[in-house]
Design an enzyme around this catalytic site. Structure first.
Site, PDB file in Angstrom:
ATOM      1  N   HIS A  54      -3.929  -5.301  -0.270  1.00  0.00           N
ATOM      2  CA  HIS A  54      -3.629  -5.763   1.086  1.00  0.00           C
ATOM      3  C   HIS A  54      -3.650  -7.290   1.149  1.00  0.00           C
ATOM      4  CE1 HIS A  54      -3.466  -2.139   3.643  1.00  0.00           C
ATOM      5  NE2 HIS A  54      -4.166  -1.598   2.664  1.00  0.00           N
ATOM      6  N   CYS A  57       0.825  -1.210   0.000  1.00  0.00           N
ATOM      7  CA  CYS A  57       0.000   0.000   0.000  1.00  0.00           C
ATOM      8  C   CYS A  57       0.863   1.266   0.000  1.00  0.00           C
ATOM      9  CB  CYS A  57      -0.987  -0.058   1.163  1.00  0.00           C
ATOM     10  SG  CYS A  57      -2.341   1.138   1.013  1.00  0.00           S
ATOM     11  N   GLU A  80      -2.739  -9.258   3.381  1.00  0.00           N
ATOM     12  CA  GLU A  80      -3.018  -9.816   4.708  1.00  0.00           C
ATOM     13  C   GLU A  80      -4.501  -9.823   5.031  1.00  0.00           C
ATOM     14  OE1 GLU A  80      -3.921  -5.734   5.339  1.00  0.00           O
ATOM     15  OE2 GLU A  80      -2.309  -6.672   4.201  1.00  0.00           O
TER      16      GLU A  80
END
Length: 382
Positions: free
Chosen positions: A359, A275, A361
């Site tokens: 993202h 990001c 995760e």
């Protein structure tokens, strides 16, 4: 559940162009100014509100059933909500989940965050898409008294996120160690006791789940503040360096982050960014970033891996993007958004330095992108 039925609205959302939306306030009474964005995710409102990348923003949720799983301490991405406020279609749904410890409204009230329900979020989302992310003032007054002229003026006076270094506002105050791994049924969170790689993670507004993914990939993680220098990082003798997500304009944060990243790159260490960290790495390599019209915020964004041709369903949250036309020689585009073709990943061709815009995760349902943490660990294994 229907819209609020009381005659007098208790919350008002004022856009800089003079448009007013009235609704029912919940959370904390008060006023705030921010940029307005929308998020299309059907789940994860607590993670979204506590994601430091949302600093300086009020989030409109396009999914109407917000509040349906309550909140719980395990799902916070940082200690307190960072998003300035929230806009929803209906009153918060009563929680119905075995992990819930509190209602959304009570949680927001205790943490000083303003919310408005009963808003036509579809109309608002269309306005954001067509006109770009507007500047807004959000007010909640239980008595329903609003100076709308003043609210519109406050929205117009908001400086905007362009040129704003927000990472410094949300980063950690001092360095710390992280060993908690990803949540797993039935034991919940466990600790990493057999780490194989020493990683320094730079905190521009890091989500806890990113740090958990690093720990689960076999990393001993030391987190440093956003303003850490290359000397600070290299003094810890890491096997690799991680650049976290975060809010604001990458060019503004880059004034101190880029020299640090260049210093680390000069040492030939593996580097992985997510990001804002992706945008920082791109700036350090000589590329440019641009402000997007309304950004990407949601949990259903298709991203194509250019190396494998595989499409990953990802979670996104960014209002700036790397301009792929400015990538220098030796840096290639690895991922692109299938929504608009914008850049979602880069890597250096001659060493283990790479980053992604999405993202990995966040597991918005699928866990398509976890392989990136394994790739980072493998690059440190040599």
């Amino acid at each position: 559940m229907a819209h609020a039925t009381q005659d007098r609205p208790t919350a008002c959302l004022a856009l800089a162009d003079g448009t007013l939306f009235y609704g029912k306030g919940f959370g904390a009474a008060g006023e705030t100014t921010a940029e307005l964005c929308f998020n299309t995710a059907m789940t994860g409102y607590q993670e979204i509100m506590t994601d430091p990348s949302y600093a300086g923003q009020v989030v409109t949720f396009t999914f109407p059933h917000i509040g349906n799983v309550g909140v719980n301490p395990e799902d916070d991405e940082t200690a307190d909500p960072v998003a300035e406020g929230m806009v929803v279609k209906w009153d918060p749904t009563a929680p119905s989940n075995w992990r819930a410890t509190e209602t959304l409204a009570d949680w927001l009230a205790k943490r000083g965050r303003i919310a408005i329900g009963g808003v036509d979020t579809r109309r608002l989302t269309r306005a954001i898409r067509q006109q770009g992310a507007p500047h807004v003032a959000l007010a909640y007054d239980p008595e329903g008294n609003f100076d709308t002229v003043a609210l519109v003026e406050k929205a117009r006076a908001f400086a905007g996120l362009e040129g704003m270094d927000l990472a410094r506002r949300v980063t950690c105050a001092q360095s710390y160690r992280w060993d908690e791994m990803r949540w797993a049924w039935p034991e919940g969170y466990s600790r990493q006791t057999d780490a194989k790689h020493k990683v320094v993670a730079i905190d521009y507004g890091a989500k806890r789940n990113i740090l958990r993914c690093l720990a689960s990939a076999g990393c001993e993680v030391t987190v440093l503040p956003a303003t850490a220098t290359a000397e600070d990082v290299l003094a810890l003798n890491p096997d690799g360096v991680f650049l976290s997500n975060g809010p604001g304009d990458p060019a503004a944060t880059g004034t101190y982050a880029v020299p640090m990243i260049k210093g680390v790159l000069d040492k030939g260490l593996p580097v992985f960014g997510i990001c804002l960290g992706h945008q920082m790495l791109a700036l350090a390599l000589g590329a440019k970033t641009v402000k997007m019209n309304h950004g990407h915020h949601g949990a259903n964004h298709p991203v194509k891996d250019m190396d494998t041709g595989k499409v990953e369903i990802t979670s996104m949250n960014h209002g700036f993007a790397v301009d792929s036309q400015t990538l220098p020689e030796g840096v290639v585009e690895t991922h692109v958004s299938l929504f608009d073709g914008s850049n979602c990943g880069i890597r250096m061709t001659d060493r283990p330095v790479f980053s992604v815009q999405h993202h990995p995760e966040a597991s918005p349902g699928p866990q398509d992108s976890f392989y990136l943490f394994e790739r980072f660990a493998a690059s440190m294994a040599g």
